[in-house]
Design an enzyme around this catalytic site. Structure first.
Site, PDB file in Angstrom:
ATOM      1  N   GLY A  56      58.940  13.991  45.281  1.00 33.10           N
ATOM      2  CA  GLY A  56      59.805  13.847  46.443  1.00 33.10           C
ATOM      3  C   GLY A  56      61.174  14.405  46.104  1.00 33.10           C
ATOM      4  O   GLY A  56      61.548  14.492  44.931  1.00 33.10           O
ATOM      5  N   GLN A  61      70.115  15.900  46.763  1.00 30.45           N
ATOM      6  CA  GLN A  61      69.805  16.226  45.378  1.00 30.45           C
ATOM      7  C   GLN A  61      69.964  17.719  45.095  1.00 30.45           C
ATOM      8  O   GLN A  61      70.035  18.121  43.939  1.00 30.45           O
ATOM      9  CB  GLN A  61      68.394  15.775  45.006  1.00 30.45           C
ATOM     10  CG  GLN A  61      68.261  14.259  44.949  1.00 30.45           C
ATOM     11  CD  GLN A  61      66.876  13.862  44.528  1.00 30.45           C
ATOM     12  OE1 GLN A  61      65.976  13.752  45.343  1.00 30.45           O
ATOM     13  NE2 GLN A  61      66.695  13.674  43.222  1.00 30.45           N
ATOM     14  N   CYS A 104      63.609   9.879  38.415  1.00 29.50           N
ATOM     15  CA  CYS A 104      64.323  10.617  39.454  1.00 29.50           C
ATOM     16  C   CYS A 104      64.652  12.009  38.939  1.00 29.50           C
ATOM     17  O   CYS A 104      65.061  12.163  37.781  1.00 29.50           O
ATOM     18  CB  CYS A 104      65.602   9.866  39.824  1.00 29.50           C
ATOM     19  SG  CYS A 104      66.574  10.664  41.101  1.00 29.50           S
ATOM     20  N   LEU A 105      64.494  13.007  39.794  1.00 27.42           N
ATOM     21  CA  LEU A 105      64.816  14.373  39.401  1.00 27.42           C
ATOM     22  C   LEU A 105      66.301  14.544  39.104  1.00 27.42           C
ATOM     23  O   LEU A 105      66.680  15.476  38.396  1.00 27.42           O
ATOM     24  CB  LEU A 105      64.372  15.353  40.487  1.00 27.42           C
ATOM     25  CG  LEU A 105      62.862  15.392  40.751  1.00 27.42           C
ATOM     26  CD1 LEU A 105      62.547  16.340  41.891  1.00 27.42           C
ATOM     27  CD2 LEU A 105      62.097  15.760  39.498  1.00 27.42           C
ATOM     28  N   HIS A 146      62.296   5.384  47.730  1.00 29.73           N
ATOM     29  CA  HIS A 146      63.179   6.072  46.792  1.00 29.73           C
ATOM     30  C   HIS A 146      63.958   7.177  47.519  1.00 29.73           C
ATOM     31  O   HIS A 146      65.183   7.264  47.401  1.00 29.73           O
ATOM     32  CB  HIS A 146      62.328   6.666  45.664  1.00 29.73           C
ATOM     33  CG  HIS A 146      63.088   7.422  44.629  1.00 29.73           C
ATOM     34  ND1 HIS A 146      63.307   6.936  43.365  1.00 29.73           N
ATOM     35  CD2 HIS A 146      63.656   8.655  44.654  1.00 29.73           C
ATOM     36  CE1 HIS A 146      63.991   7.829  42.663  1.00 29.73           C
ATOM     37  NE2 HIS A 146      64.215   8.891  43.425  1.00 29.73           N
ATOM     38  N   GLU A 147      63.264   8.010  48.288  1.00 25.98           N
ATOM     39  CA  GLU A 147      63.932   9.116  48.986  1.00 25.98           C
ATOM     40  C   GLU A 147      64.853   8.589  50.092  1.00 25.98           C
ATOM     41  O   GLU A 147      65.937   9.140  50.314  1.00 25.98           O
ATOM     42  CB  GLU A 147      62.914  10.109  49.542  1.00 25.98           C
ATOM     43  CG  GLU A 147      62.022  10.753  48.489  1.00 25.98           C
ATOM     44  CD  GLU A 147      62.748  11.346  47.293  1.00 25.98           C
ATOM     45  OE1 GLU A 147      63.905  11.804  47.436  1.00 25.98           O
ATOM     46  OE2 GLU A 147      62.168  11.338  46.194  1.00 25.98           O
ATOM     47  N   HIS A 150      68.089   7.608  48.527  1.00 23.47           N
ATOM     48  CA  HIS A 150      68.936   8.771  48.236  1.00 23.47           C
ATOM     49  C   HIS A 150      69.815   9.128  49.429  1.00 23.47           C
ATOM     50  O   HIS A 150      71.003   9.412  49.273  1.00 23.47           O
ATOM     51  CB  HIS A 150      68.089   9.995  47.879  1.00 23.47           C
ATOM     52  CG  HIS A 150      67.792  10.132  46.431  1.00 23.47           C
ATOM     53  ND1 HIS A 150      68.761  10.186  45.457  1.00 23.47           N
ATOM     54  CD2 HIS A 150      66.607  10.244  45.781  1.00 23.47           C
ATOM     55  CE1 HIS A 150      68.188  10.321  44.277  1.00 23.47           C
ATOM     56  NE2 HIS A 150      66.881  10.355  44.444  1.00 23.47           N
TER      57      HIS A 150
END
Length: 186
Positions: A56, A61, A104-105, A146-147, A150
């Site tokens: 995701g 991000q 997380c990226l 999670h997204e 963000h």
């Protein structure tokens, strides 16, 4: 997917914003204009997510403070969920609360057992403005939550406490990508 094209196949990989970048902590603005710029953003987000081997990715991000995220994520039954949501709203998060591994990226290499609900429902639109409702369970529910976090300026570390939080922040500070803006573990 149009004409069998792979999402992100025409996109460019954008630089990932990392922990400490202020864009990750600011709530994102609603998308008001649908069209080629949004299409390009979504294509680039898929390309970036795949290049980083994520499941995701939220627009902030990649430095774009708009309410958009993409996903290509399995659930606990290994069913693939592929899509994007514009102006998403997490309308339900319920069921059993499960502490599971989460990364997380924007914090590459950092992972911690993070509590999330086992079911989530997100409503929004597609890039064409059509209403969409996405229901996820298990790992996919974790991804949706999670997204959504963000886009409100949140990170998974905000859901950690005590030793888990201290370990995650210590790992982030020691990571090769770390900057002086990475918070210290208290």
């Amino acid at each position: 997917m149009r004409n069998g094209t792979i999402p992100g196949g025409r996109g460019l990989v954008r630089p990932m914003r990392l922990l400490g970048d202020p864009v990750l902590r600011a709530p994102c603005a609603a998308v008001e204009e649908y069209g080629p710029d949004l299409d390009t953003l979504i294509e680039d987000m898929y390309a970036t997510m795949y290049a980083a081997r994520g499941v995701g990715l939220a627009a902030n991000q990649v430095g774009v403070p708009l309410r958009v995220f993409v996903y290509d994520c399995p659930d606990d039954e290994d069913r693939r969920h592929l899509g994007h949501i514009v102006n998403p709203r997490l309308v339900e998060a319920d069921g059993v609360r499960v502490r599971g591994p989460e990364g997380c990226l924007s914090l590459p290499g950092v992972e911690a057992g993070t509590p999330r609900f086992d079911r989530a429902v997100v409503e929004g639109t597609t890039k064409d403005g059509a209403p969409v409702r996405v229901v996820g369970t298990g790992f996919f529910a974790r991804c949706l939550q999670h997204e959504s976090d963000h886009l409100d300026g949140g990170l998974f570390t905000d859901r950690l406490t005590g030793l888990r939080l201290r370990r995650a922040l210590r790992a982030a500070r020691r990571a090769p990508w770390s900057t002086p803006a990475v918070p210290a573990a208290s």
